[in-house]
Design a protein around this motif. Structure first.
Motif, PDB file in Angstrom:
ATOM      1  N   UNK A  40      29.676  45.158  24.236  1.00  0.00           N
ATOM      2  CA  UNK A  40      28.307  44.669  24.377  1.00  0.00           C
ATOM      3  C   UNK A  40      28.144  43.628  25.478  1.00  0.00           C
ATOM      4  N   UNK A  41      29.160  42.847  25.765  1.00  0.00           N
ATOM      5  CA  UNK A  41      29.036  41.766  26.751  1.00  0.00           C
ATOM      6  C   UNK A  41      29.152  42.285  28.176  1.00  0.00           C
ATOM      7  N   UNK A  42      28.549  41.544  29.097  1.00  0.00           N
ATOM      8  CA  UNK A  42      28.679  41.817  30.528  1.00  0.00           C
ATOM      9  C   UNK A  42      29.732  40.863  31.089  1.00  0.00           C
ATOM     10  N   UNK A  43      30.694  41.399  31.812  1.00  0.00           N
ATOM     11  CA  UNK A  43      31.754  40.585  32.387  1.00  0.00           C
ATOM     12  C   UNK A  43      31.623  40.588  33.906  1.00  0.00           C
ATOM     13  N   UNK A  44      31.956  39.462  34.570  1.00  0.00           N
ATOM     14  CA  UNK A  44      31.730  39.366  36.016  1.00  0.00           C
ATOM     15  C   UNK A  44      32.799  40.025  36.888  1.00  0.00           C
ATOM     16  N   UNK A  45      33.932  40.415  36.312  1.00  0.00           N
ATOM     17  CA  UNK A  45      35.024  40.935  37.126  1.00  0.00           C
ATOM     18  C   UNK A  45      35.514  42.262  36.555  1.00  0.00           C
ATOM     19  N   UNK A  46      35.946  43.155  37.453  1.00  0.00           N
ATOM     20  CA  UNK A  46      36.573  44.393  36.994  1.00  0.00           C
ATOM     21  C   UNK A  46      37.865  44.623  37.763  1.00  0.00           C
ATOM     22  N   UNK A 153      50.426  51.714  33.952  1.00  0.00           N
ATOM     23  CA  UNK A 153      50.605  52.587  35.109  1.00  0.00           C
ATOM     24  C   UNK A 153      51.968  53.239  35.159  1.00  0.00           C
ATOM     25  N   UNK A 154      52.964  52.625  34.523  1.00  0.00           N
ATOM     26  CA  UNK A 154      54.304  53.216  34.493  1.00  0.00           C
ATOM     27  C   UNK A 154      54.348  54.484  33.647  1.00  0.00           C
ATOM     28  N   UNK A 155      53.368  54.696  32.806  1.00  0.00           N
ATOM     29  CA  UNK A 155      53.349  55.878  31.945  1.00  0.00           C
ATOM     30  C   UNK A 155      52.636  57.060  32.597  1.00  0.00           C
ATOM     31  N   UNK A 156      52.119  56.873  33.798  1.00  0.00           N
ATOM     32  CA  UNK A 156      51.400  57.929  34.507  1.00  0.00           C
ATOM     33  C   UNK A 156      52.304  58.576  35.551  1.00  0.00           C
ATOM     34  N   UNK A 157      52.067  59.855  35.884  1.00  0.00           N
ATOM     35  CA  UNK A 157      52.978  60.578  36.779  1.00  0.00           C
ATOM     36  C   UNK A 157      52.822  60.263  38.262  1.00  0.00           C
ATOM     37  N   UNK A 158      51.843  59.482  38.635  1.00  0.00           N
ATOM     38  CA  UNK A 158      51.608  59.169  40.041  1.00  0.00           C
ATOM     39  C   UNK A 158      51.820  57.678  40.275  1.00  0.00           C
ATOM     40  N   UNK A 159      52.224  57.285  41.478  1.00  0.00           N
ATOM     41  CA  UNK A 159      52.238  55.853  41.784  1.00  0.00           C
ATOM     42  C   UNK A 159      50.816  55.299  41.719  1.00  0.00           C
ATOM     43  N   UNK A 160      50.690  54.051  41.323  1.00  0.00           N
ATOM     44  CA  UNK A 160      49.367  53.454  41.146  1.00  0.00           C
ATOM     45  C   UNK A 160      49.290  52.109  41.851  1.00  0.00           C
ATOM     46  N   UNK A 161      48.064  51.653  42.056  1.00  0.00           N
ATOM     47  CA  UNK A 161      47.832  50.293  42.526  1.00  0.00           C
ATOM     48  C   UNK A 161      46.585  49.756  41.836  1.00  0.00           C
ATOM     49  N   UNK A 162      46.365  48.455  41.963  1.00  0.00           N
ATOM     50  CA  UNK A 162      45.245  47.796  41.296  1.00  0.00           C
ATOM     51  C   UNK A 162      44.183  47.402  42.309  1.00  0.00           C
ATOM     52  N   UNK A 163      42.926  47.497  41.890  1.00  0.00           N
ATOM     53  CA  UNK A 163      41.792  47.084  42.714  1.00  0.00           C
ATOM     54  C   UNK A 163      40.983  46.083  41.899  1.00  0.00           C
ATOM     55  N   UNK A 164      40.745  44.903  42.478  1.00  0.00           N
ATOM     56  CA  UNK A 164      39.987  43.854  41.795  1.00  0.00           C
ATOM     57  C   UNK A 164      38.641  43.707  42.492  1.00  0.00           C
ATOM     58  N   UNK A 165      37.564  43.743  41.704  1.00  0.00           N
ATOM     59  CA  UNK A 165      36.212  43.612  42.250  1.00  0.00           C
ATOM     60  C   UNK A 165      35.433  42.604  41.422  1.00  0.00           C
ATOM     61  N   UNK A 166      34.632  41.810  42.105  1.00  0.00           N
ATOM     62  CA  UNK A 166      33.721  40.886  41.431  1.00  0.00           C
ATOM     63  C   UNK A 166      32.319  41.478  41.499  1.00  0.00           C
ATOM     64  N   UNK A 167      31.579  41.384  40.397  1.00  0.00           N
ATOM     65  CA  UNK A 167      30.208  41.893  40.389  1.00  0.00           C
ATOM     66  C   UNK A 167      29.309  40.946  41.166  1.00  0.00           C
ATOM     67  N   UNK A 168      28.361  41.515  41.887  1.00  0.00           N
ATOM     68  CA  UNK A 168      27.420  40.723  42.670  1.00  0.00           C
ATOM     69  C   UNK A 168      26.318  40.189  41.762  1.00  0.00           C
ATOM     70  N   UNK A 169      25.979  38.932  41.945  1.00  0.00           N
ATOM     71  CA  UNK A 169      24.863  38.336  41.203  1.00  0.00           C
ATOM     72  C   UNK A 169      23.565  38.752  41.873  1.00  0.00           C
ATOM     73  N   UNK A 170      22.611  39.225  41.091  1.00  0.00           N
ATOM     74  CA  UNK A 170      21.346  39.673  41.693  1.00  0.00           C
ATOM     75  C   UNK A 170      20.243  38.660  41.529  1.00  0.00           C
TER      76      UNK A 170
END
Length: 170
Positions: A40-46, A153-170
């Motif tokens: 239910x909550x809105x979080x500023x980062x993904x 990510x170690x349980x998945x068959x492909x190499x992975x990486x992380x992407x960090x994004x901040x939500x824009x304030x409107x």
């Protein structure tokens, strides 16, 4: 029956086989939840777990990664401080031409006659740089989230990486 190694199903070799209305005997999808935590909550980062290569991820691997990530986040942050979302669905049906083994198998086995195969499971077909899991939370907990996603990510068959994004304030 022993489950075959994931390397048999990892590559996107053929067209998608998804028309379930024409098939019978498809095993159910093992993934139980696609959204976990505080819905239910809105979080500023993904923070997203992204695959580096095009691949097929079996439903059992998705469920194992989901359980690992969710357990770690629940323990570290508490259930109300994050929202975990699984962004893919295993539509693709995997087939296997079962072969008889052991003594006398040559009399029983059909070889490559009628070799289309029976449905043995499902998989999600993922393209390069596609997001698989996304965690929405507060910026203070970014290190714990990165650690949880790295473990999953170690349980998945492909190499992975992380992407960090901040939500824009409107």
């Amino acid at each position: 029956m022993v489950r075959k190694p994931n390397s048999m199903y990892r590559n996107l070799a053929k067209k998608a086989y998804t028309r379930k209305e024409y098939m019978g005997g498809i095993p159910g999808v093992k993934v139980v939840h696609f959204d976990m935590g505080n819905l239910t909550s809105e979080f500023p980062m993904e923070v997203s777990l992204v695959v580096d290569e095009s691949c097929q991820i079996r439903h059992s691997a998705l469920e194992a990664a989901r359980m690992s990530i969710n357990r770690k986040l629940n323990k570290e942050l508490g259930r109300m401080n994050y929202h975990l979302k699984l962004r893919t669905y295993p539509h693709h049906v995997l087939r296997e031409n079962k072969q008889a083994t052991g003594a006398g198998a040559d009399r029983v086995s059909q070889g490559m006659r009628l070799a289309f195969g029976k449905a043995v499971g499902t998989a999600a077909r993922c393209q390069q740089n596609q997001k698989i899991f996304t965690v929405f939370s507060n910026p203070a907990s970014v290190e714990k989230i990165k650690d949880a996603l790295r473990h999953g990510g170690h349980k998945l068959p492909s190499p992975t990486h992380l992407v960090i994004e901040m939500k824009q304030e409107s």
